[in-house]
Design an enzyme around this catalytic site. Sequence first.
Site, PDB file in Angstrom:
ATOM      1  N   ASP A  61      53.003  75.875   2.644  1.00 37.48           N
ATOM      2  CA  ASP A  61      53.571  75.952   1.298  1.00 37.48           C
ATOM      3  C   ASP A  61      54.556  74.809   1.043  1.00 37.48           C
ATOM      4  O   ASP A  61      55.448  74.558   1.869  1.00 37.48           O
ATOM      5  CB  ASP A  61      54.316  77.294   1.188  1.00 37.48           C
ATOM      6  N   ASP A  84      49.301  81.629   5.668  1.00 37.09           N
ATOM      7  CA  ASP A  84      50.213  80.830   4.852  1.00 37.09           C
ATOM      8  C   ASP A  84      51.513  80.619   5.632  1.00 37.09           C
ATOM      9  O   ASP A  84      52.024  81.562   6.229  1.00 37.09           O
ATOM     10  CB  ASP A  84      50.528  81.604   3.557  1.00 37.09           C
TER      11      ASP A  84
END
Length: 571
Positions: free
Chosen positions: A212, A112
């Site tokens: 993100d 991520d």
Amino acid sequence: MTTYEPRIDGGVSDDERAWWKEAVVYQIYPRSFADSNGDGFGDLPGLINRLDYVSSLGADVIWLNPVYDSPQRDNGYDISDYQAIHDEYGTMADWEDLLSEIHAHDMKLVMDLVVNHTSIDHEWFQKSRQGDPEYEDYYIWREGDGDGPPNNWQSFFGGSAWTYDEEREAYYLHLYDTSQPDLNWENEAVRQDVFDTIEWWLEKGIDGFRMDVINLLSKADGLPDGDPDSEWVGSEHFIDGPRMEEYLEAMDEQVLSNYDVMTVGEMPQLGVDEAKSYTGTDGPLDMAFHFQHTKLDYAENQRWAIGEWDLQELKEITDRWQNGLAEEGWNAIYWENHDQPRVVSRYGDPVNYRRESAKLLGTFSLTLSGTPYIYQGQELGMTNSPWTSIADMRDIDAINHAKALLETDDYDEYTDIQDTISYRSRDNARTPMQWSPSENAGFTEGEPWIQLNPNYDTVNVGDAEDDPDSVLNYYRRLLDLRDSHDVLVYGDYCDLLPNHESVYTYTRTLDTNEGTERLLVVLNFFGDETTVEVPVEFETATLLLSNYDRDDDDPTTVTLAPYEARVYDLG
Ligand code: NOJ
């Protein structure tokens, strides 16, 4: 750098082929996956112990939610050090073992990337708030407007997007929690630091990034007030902002393009046209998550209100994305992730047809065009939990929202808002993985950081392994089917009955050197038996898969049981 071996012959040009198009991604939320040391918090050694399981599903790629050092106010989406592992997860050495074990299992690892904001505990923010000349412009600082914040932008988690900092005597922008200040991407030094971080991880040998809220990086000049009536006040000035493409193109050119990796952008309020430019031939990313199908059960466009969902709308959205990105760009297909309630509890029937509807929803995801993502526990048909008190909840978003509602005159106590909060809370996705019917579902020998879903005595991996008819074993068949049918990866999509109220049926078609491959998918999305005339011509038809015990090969007139799914090969 890995070299890509195309697996099919004909029909698809070399330019169109990519390993990440042929992959199925399994998402792991590490704090709720497997705990090896009894502290009640999942960790990397625990995850390594479960890689055989992930690989047995047929997954090709693991997307791991953030494991970087963090005060964990937003469960790791508030990073205090991009190049360290949070100690509850283990050490950097554990992470290195994880990467090599994932590769030894012939899978890939996607990390991520959270670079719209950091934690307030990050050294950059600490120095910035002190006015250190090197870091003073690393975040978005402004004087207030009179007594109030600089503009009317709202945080996604509720309240103003600005917090006044006593030390710096100015407001800083945070589009999420007050502990998650937005980085100032206008500052070239910020961009360079982020690009260096990306390169540092790529050099460690990872296989890609899930990015993100990546379309929030660029904010409009002058930070003007937003429309006070919009779903997210200010969003027209910070979503897909003016320098977005420039930033991502620089990221691609300077770092990403030097590696054979996959990139998927998480992009709030994304439309097809923007997705095309982000993920098309010259676009900087491979694919993007949009949210349109996750809002079908909103009432009046409000996240914290539950509405009836409508199959027609799901079809319109799916058709728009399947057709819209057919020539240019690539879809990321998902129902669940760590932010979404369990799909069976939303678009299936968790009480009467949990298994059937879980399988139906899985069939849909695994037979569309795009890279499918499966979130941990989805393959078991895990459901939402009953959140009977705020004290049991851990999600900063749900807790903030519940508290804000209780401060109004409209509600007296939690039971007044429980239906909505317990349905929508992100905690539903975050209850521990259900490995077995034994204590704490085999997740931990300690006290779990969040309560388990009480149904783990019947919904768990151990029991599902032993049951040929389980949701888990059906998912395995779905992944096998995708793996053995190139048409499911590269074929065209055609919705056959866009106006049917309860049945969704579509074909996938691919011309190859050996002829045309064509599959037909027929899905009854509701709990009533229904008979449908499928408008399709074919020479031979073979039923490849169903979530009921069927041996009827003719797909012309089909009587479907509740939540029945069928996939036919049309020769
Ligand atoms: C999206 C992430 O998926 C979510 O979990 C997080 O709270 C926000 N971005 C802020 O980083």
